[in-house]
Design a protein around this motif. Structure first.
Motif, mmCIF file in Angstrom:
data_model
loop_
_atom_site.group_PDB
_atom_site.id
_atom_site.type_symbol
_atom_site.label_atom_id
_atom_site.label_comp_id
_atom_site.label_asym_id
_atom_site.label_seq_id
_atom_site.Cartn_x
_atom_site.Cartn_y
_atom_site.Cartn_z
ATOM 1 N N ARG A 161 0.803 -1.216 0.000
ATOM 2 C CA ARG A 161 0.000 0.000 0.000
ATOM 3 C C ARG A 161 0.838 1.269 0.000
ATOM 4 N NH1 ARG A 161 -2.139 -4.194 2.450
ATOM 5 N NH2 ARG A 161 -4.398 -4.571 2.302
ATOM 6 N N PHE A 162 2.141 1.129 -0.024
ATOM 7 C CA PHE A 162 3.033 2.263 0.157
ATOM 8 C C PHE A 162 2.978 3.243 -1.011
ATOM 9 C CE2 PHE A 162 7.422 4.132 0.115
ATOM 10 C CZ PHE A 162 7.276 4.897 1.254
ATOM 11 N N ASP A 163 2.950 2.744 -2.229
ATOM 12 C CA ASP A 163 3.000 3.621 -3.398
ATOM 13 C C ASP A 163 1.826 4.585 -3.463
ATOM 14 O OD1 ASP A 163 5.357 2.475 -4.190
ATOM 15 O OD2 ASP A 163 4.442 1.107 -5.652
ATOM 16 N N GLU A 164 0.672 4.167 -2.953
ATOM 17 C CA GLU A 164 -0.521 5.004 -3.011
ATOM 18 C C GLU A 164 -0.620 5.975 -1.844
ATOM 19 O OE1 GLU A 164 -3.821 2.390 -3.213
ATOM 20 O OE2 GLU A 164 -3.410 1.750 -5.279
ATOM 21 N N ALA A 165 0.247 5.826 -0.857
ATOM 22 C CA ALA A 165 0.159 6.642 0.359
ATOM 23 C C ALA A 165 0.841 7.997 0.171
ATOM 24 C CB ALA A 165 0.775 5.907 1.536
ATOM 25 N N ASP A 166 0.265 9.022 0.803
ATOM 26 C CA ASP A 166 0.902 10.339 0.854
ATOM 27 C C ASP A 166 1.679 10.518 2.153
ATOM 28 O OD1 ASP A 166 -0.291 11.492 -1.611
ATOM 29 O OD2 ASP A 166 -2.158 11.208 -0.515
ATOM 30 N N ILE A 167 1.137 9.970 3.232
ATOM 31 C CA ILE A 167 1.758 10.066 4.550
ATOM 32 C C ILE A 167 1.765 8.677 5.168
ATOM 33 C CG2 ILE A 167 1.603 11.094 6.863
ATOM 34 C CD1 ILE A 167 0.015 13.398 5.577
ATOM 35 N N VAL A 168 2.904 8.274 5.719
ATOM 36 C CA VAL A 168 3.010 6.979 6.385
ATOM 37 C C VAL A 168 3.538 7.209 7.792
ATOM 38 C CG1 VAL A 168 4.051 4.685 6.359
ATOM 39 C CG2 VAL A 168 3.481 5.818 4.199
ATOM 40 N N VAL A 169 2.800 6.729 8.773
ATOM 41 C CA VAL A 169 3.198 6.867 10.169
ATOM 42 C C VAL A 169 3.406 5.477 10.735
ATOM 43 C CG1 VAL A 169 2.618 7.809 12.430
ATOM 44 C CG2 VAL A 169 1.834 8.978 10.360
ATOM 45 N N LYS A 170 4.665 5.137 11.016
ATOM 46 C CA LYS A 170 5.013 3.807 11.505
ATOM 47 C C LYS A 170 5.035 3.824 13.038
ATOM 48 C CE LYS A 170 6.542 0.494 9.768
ATOM 49 N NZ LYS A 170 6.334 0.101 11.147
ATOM 50 N N ALA A 171 3.843 3.702 13.629
ATOM 51 C CA ALA A 171 3.736 3.710 15.090
ATOM 52 C C ALA A 171 3.782 2.307 15.676
ATOM 53 C CB ALA A 171 2.444 4.406 15.519
ATOM 54 N N ALA A 172 3.808 1.279 14.841
ATOM 55 C CA ALA A 172 3.850 -0.098 15.338
ATOM 56 C C ALA A 172 5.204 -0.418 15.959
ATOM 57 C CB ALA A 172 3.543 -1.076 14.206
ATOM 58 N N ALA A 173 5.196 -1.312 16.932
ATOM 59 C CA ALA A 173 6.432 -1.807 17.549
ATOM 60 C C ALA A 173 6.731 -3.166 16.914
ATOM 61 C CB ALA A 173 6.267 -1.933 19.054
ATOM 62 N N VAL A 174 7.522 -3.139 15.862
ATOM 63 C CA VAL A 174 7.793 -4.352 15.089
ATOM 64 C C VAL A 174 8.984 -5.096 15.699
ATOM 65 C CG1 VAL A 174 8.323 -5.252 12.790
ATOM 66 C CG2 VAL A 174 6.938 -3.183 13.029
ATOM 67 N N ALA A 175 8.864 -6.392 15.811
ATOM 68 C CA ALA A 175 9.934 -7.204 16.383
ATOM 69 C C ALA A 175 11.208 -7.075 15.564
ATOM 70 C CB ALA A 175 9.502 -8.665 16.437
ATOM 71 N N ASP A 176 12.339 -6.929 16.249
ATOM 72 C CA ASP A 176 13.638 -6.874 15.563
ATOM 73 C C ASP A 176 14.122 -8.270 15.184
ATOM 74 O OD1 ASP A 176 13.842 -4.075 15.788
ATOM 75 O OD2 ASP A 176 14.591 -4.256 17.842
ATOM 76 N N TYR A 177 13.670 -9.275 15.938
ATOM 77 C CA TYR A 177 14.100 -10.653 15.684
ATOM 78 C C TYR A 177 12.908 -11.596 15.758
ATOM 79 C CZ TYR A 177 18.850 -8.928 16.396
ATOM 80 O OH TYR A 177 20.030 -8.229 16.286
ATOM 81 N N ARG A 178 13.016 -12.713 15.077
ATOM 82 C CA ARG A 178 11.999 -13.752 15.107
ATOM 83 C C ARG A 178 12.707 -15.094 15.263
ATOM 84 N NH1 ARG A 178 12.342 -16.551 10.504
ATOM 85 N NH2 ARG A 178 13.147 -15.534 8.632
ATOM 86 N N ALA B 121 14.050 3.415 1.711
ATOM 87 C CA ALA B 121 14.720 3.130 0.436
ATOM 88 C C ALA B 121 13.759 3.247 -0.741
ATOM 89 C CB ALA B 121 15.326 1.732 0.480
ATOM 90 N N ARG B 122 12.483 2.983 -0.512
ATOM 91 C CA ARG B 122 11.474 3.018 -1.577
ATOM 92 C C ARG B 122 10.834 4.384 -1.756
ATOM 93 N NH1 ARG B 122 8.764 -2.101 -2.783
ATOM 94 N NH2 ARG B 122 9.916 -3.836 -1.856
ATOM 95 N N LYS B 123 11.045 5.265 -0.808
ATOM 96 C CA LYS B 123 10.325 6.530 -0.762
ATOM 97 C C LYS B 123 10.548 7.352 -2.030
ATOM 98 C CE LYS B 123 10.034 10.698 2.082
ATOM 99 N NZ LYS B 123 10.212 11.641 0.980
ATOM 100 N N THR B 124 9.437 7.909 -2.540
ATOM 101 C CA THR B 124 9.521 8.814 -3.679
ATOM 102 C C THR B 124 8.998 10.192 -3.293
ATOM 103 O OG1 THR B 124 7.370 7.968 -4.444
ATOM 104 C CG2 THR B 124 9.355 6.966 -5.388
ATOM 105 N N ARG B 125 7.728 10.251 -2.890
ATOM 106 C CA ARG B 125 7.104 11.529 -2.537
ATOM 107 C C ARG B 125 6.483 11.498 -1.152
ATOM 108 N NH1 ARG B 125 1.879 10.411 -2.698
ATOM 109 N NH2 ARG B 125 1.248 8.535 -3.843
ATOM 110 N N GLN B 126 6.458 10.315 -0.519
ATOM 111 C CA GLN B 126 5.738 10.145 0.748
ATOM 112 C C GLN B 126 6.439 10.877 1.883
ATOM 113 O OE1 GLN B 126 6.756 7.728 -1.240
ATOM 114 N NE2 GLN B 126 5.025 6.428 -1.811
ATOM 115 N N PHE B 127 5.631 11.348 2.826
ATOM 116 C CA PHE B 127 6.150 11.883 4.087
ATOM 117 C C PHE B 127 6.118 10.739 5.077
ATOM 118 C CE2 PHE B 127 5.925 14.121 8.153
ATOM 119 C CZ PHE B 127 6.949 15.032 7.996
ATOM 120 N N LEU B 128 7.288 10.338 5.542
ATOM 121 C CA LEU B 128 7.428 9.123 6.345
ATOM 122 C C LEU B 128 7.805 9.476 7.772
ATOM 123 C CD1 LEU B 128 7.461 6.015 6.294
ATOM 124 C CD2 LEU B 128 9.826 6.136 5.513
#
Length: 377
Positions: free
Chosen positions: A263-280, A312-319
């Protein structure tokens, strides 16, 4: 901001009901189409004729007094309202709203409403501070109901304390702010991640963290209120996600990566508030791991850094990223900003003999928020 808006004004039975006439007049003068519902108690303080004259529409009193046989009145009113204002709001109507009770025209309409709601309480200070009323207000606030706090002054009961209805001008200003806020992100697509991820060890055990998801929920709700089209990618969370957003469940870090990237390409703003595991776990067992020996060794492998991947993928998005740290907040946040492809640019011009003044522009590949304050240097 109110011109052409349909505002449903609910008036309940308190001495401050006389101010509802002033509020109704102010809303009409601002260009709003005002419809009024009064409780039976409210009619003891101010007449329906007064509000009918000011609103230029019939006043609704009785759930069963259907004025138009082609519609069900309380549903029709709820469906067409851009905003509902309850002023004055007694402890009684606040309790009904919080507990889903619908025993009169106003409470029934409120239960059917999907529009934003502003509540302006007015009551005795001891009633306002009663634990039951406080809990009801907190419940409604958690559901997105907005409140205009009562003022402090002379109350009808003789107390000089907090509890008097906010001034009509303040309530109108709150309504204007709400509609103004609703246009800030109109036409924008906002992608928000929330909660912790779950990394399975076996069918009954997993690795996770303390994230509740409430930060992501609040951001998604705020973006929705600002008029954005919101996608919420949620891991393991607590509580109810906000209504009016597209909800995507992603339990593991890998699932969240796939959901976000898709869904990233269609997004204008992306807010990564999740706590994603560093290891599995390097390998998850398809059966419960049985207890054996006094110790157990787990082999963990690194998960894909979603924020870095998006950078790395960002083009126009505010991240926007979040740094959760226990110390040296700025140091680690800046390190994260630099490692994840931060881009800083600036330009300088000068004003000399009519030329442009000195200005500095700083832009980021993305922004890190640490302890609720942004770092973008």
């Amino acid at each position: 901001m109110l011109k052409g808006k349909t505002i449903l004004l609910g008036v309940t039975g308190g001495i401050a009901a006389y101010k509802a006439a002033i509020l109704c007049s102010r809303l009409v003068q601002a260009g709003a189409n005002v419809r009024v519902i009064m409780t039976q108690s409210a009619t003891k303080f101010i007449t329906p004729l007064t509000l009918q004259t000011l609103s230029r529409h019939p006043v609704y009193l009785d759930t069963f007094d259907e004025k138009d046989p082609s519609v069900v009145a309380h549903i029709d009113l709820a469906d067409h309202a851009d905003l509902i204002i309850v002023a004055p709001a007694t402890a009684n109507i606040i309790g009904k709203m919080a507990n889903g009770l619908a025993d009169d025209m106003l409470s029934t309409t409120l239960l059917a409403a999907t529009s934003p709601i502003i509540v302006a309480p007015a009551m005795n200070v001891h009633m306002y501070e009663h634990p039951a009323v406080v809990a009801n207000i907190q419940t409604l606030a958690s559901r997105g109901v907005r409140f205009v706090e009562p003022g402090t002054g002379q109350l009808a009961c003789g107390y000089v304390a907090k509890g008097r209805l906010a001034e009509p001008e303040d309530i109108v200003a709150a309504a204007e702010r709400l509609f103004r806020q609703g246009e800030l992100l109109a036409g924008r697509r906002v992608l928000v991640t929330a909660g912790g991820t779950v990394e399975r060890l076996d069918p009954v055990r997993f690795l996770t963290n303390d994230s509740s998801g409430r930060m992501g929920f609040a951001i998604a709700e705020a973006a929705r209120n600002m008029g954005a089209e919101v996608v919420l990618v949620a891991g393991r969370t607590e509580g109810m996600p906000p209504a009016g957003v597209e909800l995507v469940h992603a339990r593991s870090a890998a699932e969240m990566l796939d959901a976000v990237v898709a869904r990233f390409d269609e997004a204008d703003i992306v807010v990564k508030a999740a706590a994603v595991a560093d290891y599995r776990p390097a390998a998850a067992s398809d059966r419960k791991i049985k207890k054996s020996g006094d110790t157990m060794t787990l082999e963990l492998v690194k998960t894909t850094d979603i924020l870095q991947e998006l950078g790395a993928r960002k083009t126009r998005q505010f991240l926007v990223g979040f740094a959760a740290e226990t110390g040296d907040i700025e140091k680690y946040a800046m390190d994260k900003l630099q490692r994840k492809i931060a881009i800083l640019s600036w330009r300088t011009t000068s004003r000399r003999k009519g030329r442009a003044s000195t200005s500095i522009r700083i832009s980021c590949k993305f922004m890190i928020v640490a302890d609720s304050w942004p770092i973008c240097r």
